[in-house]
Design an enzyme around this catalytic site. Structure first.
Site, mmCIF file in Angstrom:
data_model
loop_
_atom_site.group_PDB
_atom_site.id
_atom_site.type_symbol
_atom_site.label_atom_id
_atom_site.label_comp_id
_atom_site.label_asym_id
_atom_site.label_seq_id
_atom_site.Cartn_x
_atom_site.Cartn_y
_atom_site.Cartn_z
ATOM 1 N N ARG A 293 0.855 -1.203 0.000
ATOM 2 C CA ARG A 293 0.000 0.000 0.000
ATOM 3 C C ARG A 293 0.883 1.242 0.000
ATOM 4 O O ARG A 293 2.096 1.154 0.177
ATOM 5 C CB ARG A 293 -0.846 0.010 1.282
ATOM 6 N N ARG A 339 4.771 12.462 13.217
ATOM 7 C CA ARG A 339 3.333 12.152 13.209
ATOM 8 C C ARG A 339 2.670 12.894 14.359
ATOM 9 O O ARG A 339 2.972 12.634 15.526
ATOM 10 C CB ARG A 339 3.109 10.650 13.372
#
Ligand code: MV4
Length: 449
Positions: A293, A339
């Site tokens: 992915r 993040r």
């Protein structure tokens, strides 16, 4: 293969990020959203949006039928799954193709091969990709594992063949503990994945997690876009990612890149993929798994290569060929991603709620991929990633200095976020020097408490 509209089967920052490229290329964009996400940015920016059900993911973003119905209703030509949710669900990819929809991703068979560690490792060994010494046979008898472990040598890792990202994994220090570990791992794997199949591996001590971005087109042209170091993680959740890896050399990159390309070619891979390796302190590297992915951390690769990975994904899905060869790929400077999670920076407990003030940093070499805005109420139903701060510099020192400035500037008020953690991390000498491994962050956090 030909399509003029793209339905993005995701939410948050990645839905926004995929739609940005889709729009720039002239595609009509279609968002799907749960009842909890009516006010989410990915809904506002899409040309069209379809509510697919209640807040829980099983009744919305994770339900293949809800996505396929939304695609049928809006006349979508292609589906981009983002990451998580249905992105590595081969049944969903097959259902898309059966419905005449282009799945922007790999062939379903490649997803299945990489979804089983035993099968994946056997293929990689055949292809000459360096793997951790271990046992990945079909015979699952206890005695077979015990004999294999004594040949491999302790410590060993017991891993669920159907697991991934650290789920269903156990470290065993000596032979006496092995039978019990096998029993526990097997029953956990049966419960979690519906398969008790196990593999054994020699445990690599204090490695780095280095992954290589690959791209392949339908015709089989396959290249790599360099590596990302994702060693700074807590409980298998990445916290900081950077490219290039601080300890990389041109020779090692050429070897790891070639191994990653061999891995992709061995399964006739198509589209964007990531080949994960453990890099030992001795410079040896070993294939771990392949993610089929687009990954959360893809922007650091984009920042140092100048290549829009979603653009390439879309072009390949539309039947186009890679418009570059390995020699066209060059690496410019350094990029680091933080993040930003809506979490308590000390306990990591989720902290959903309303963002009362929002000021993201900007300026040269600064990118913020986010799925929030001032006044947005973060719903409690989904993962806590609200955005990513990605900073580029001409070298690692400049990148770190710019990152520190951006973290000073970043304001996300009245929810708790991981920004204060990053402010501490950029002041740390080990981080400044790039001297960390996969256990570094957990040790840092333990020593601070
Ligand atoms: C390992 C390992 C040491 N030796 N395999 C964890 C996630 C999954 N992708 C594989 N993992 C590991 N496999 C062997 N033979 C150590 C880990 C590991 C790890 C790997 C990458 C990033 C963070 C990690 C944290 C703990 C353990």
């Amino acid at each position: 293969m030909r399509f003029t509209s793209i339905l993005v089967a995701n939410r948050g920052e990645i839905a926004v990020r995929v739609m940005r490229t889709a729009k720039a290329l002239g595609y009509r964009t279609i968002a799907v959203y749960s009842e909890a996400d009516a006010e989410a940015p990915h809904v506002a920016m899409a040309d069209e949006a379809v509510c697919i059900g209640p807040a829980p993911v099983a009744q919305s973003y994770l339900d293949p039928q809800k996505i396929l119905d939304a695609a049928a209703r809006t006349g979508a030509g292609a589906i981009h799954p983002g990451y998580g949710f249905l992105s590595e669900n081969s049944g969903f990819a097959r259902a898309c193709e059966a419905a005449g929809l282009t799945f922007i991703g790999p062939r379903p068979d490649a997803v299945d091969i990489m979804g089983n560690k035993a099968e994946a490792k056997r293929r990689m060994i055949s292809a000459g990709v360096p793997c951790v010494p271990g046992y990945e046979g079909e015979d699952q008898a206890d005695d077979t594992f015990i004999k294999a472990a004594s040949e491999i040598g302790f410590p060993v890792m017991v891993k669920a063949a159907a697991g991934g990202g650290g789920r269903g994994m156990r470290l065993v220090d000596d032979a006496g503990d092995l039978p019990e570990a096998i029993r526990l791992a097997r029953s956990e794997a049966e419960n979690a994945f519906g398969s008790g199949e196990l593999i054994l591996e020699k445990a690599i001590m204090r490695p780095r997690h280095v992954e290589v971005q690959v791209f392949a087109d339908e015709a089989g042209n396959t290249i790599h876009l360099g590596e990302r170091d994702c060693s700074v993680q807590r409980r298998h959740q990445k916290v900081i990612e950077e490219a290039p890896c601080p300890v990389m050399t041109d020779e090692l990159r050429a070897k790891m890149g070639a191994a990653a390309v061999d891995a992709a070619k061995a399964i006739s891979y198509r589209g964007a993929g990531t080949v994960e390796f453990l890099l030992g302190a001795d410079g040896e590297f070993y294939f771990l798994e392949m993610n089929t992915r687009l990954q959360v951390e893809h922007p650091v690769t984009e920042m140092i290569t100048g290549i829009d990975l979603v653009n390439e994904q879309i072009r390949i899905a539309a039947g186009g060929s890679l418009d570059m060869t390995q020699d066209d790929i060059t690496f410019d400077g350094h990029a680091i991603e933080c993040r930003i999670n809506a979490e308590d920076p000390q306990t990591f407990a989720p902290s959903p709620g309303t963002i009362t003030y929002y000021h993201p940093p900007g300026g040269l070499g600064v990118r913020v991929d986010s799925g929030v805005y001032q006044g947005y109420k973060i719903p409690p139903y989904y993962d806590s990633l609200i955005g990513k701060l990605i900073v580029h510099g001409r070298n690692r020192v400049e990148c770190m200095m710019r990152l520190r400035r951006c973290l000073d500037e970043f304001v996300v008020d009245e929810i708790k976020s991981t920004i204060p953690l990053f402010r501490n991390l950029v002041e740390n000498q080990d981080i400044a020097n790039g001297q960390y491994d996969i256990h570094w962050l957990e040790q840092y956090l333990a020593n601070k408490k």
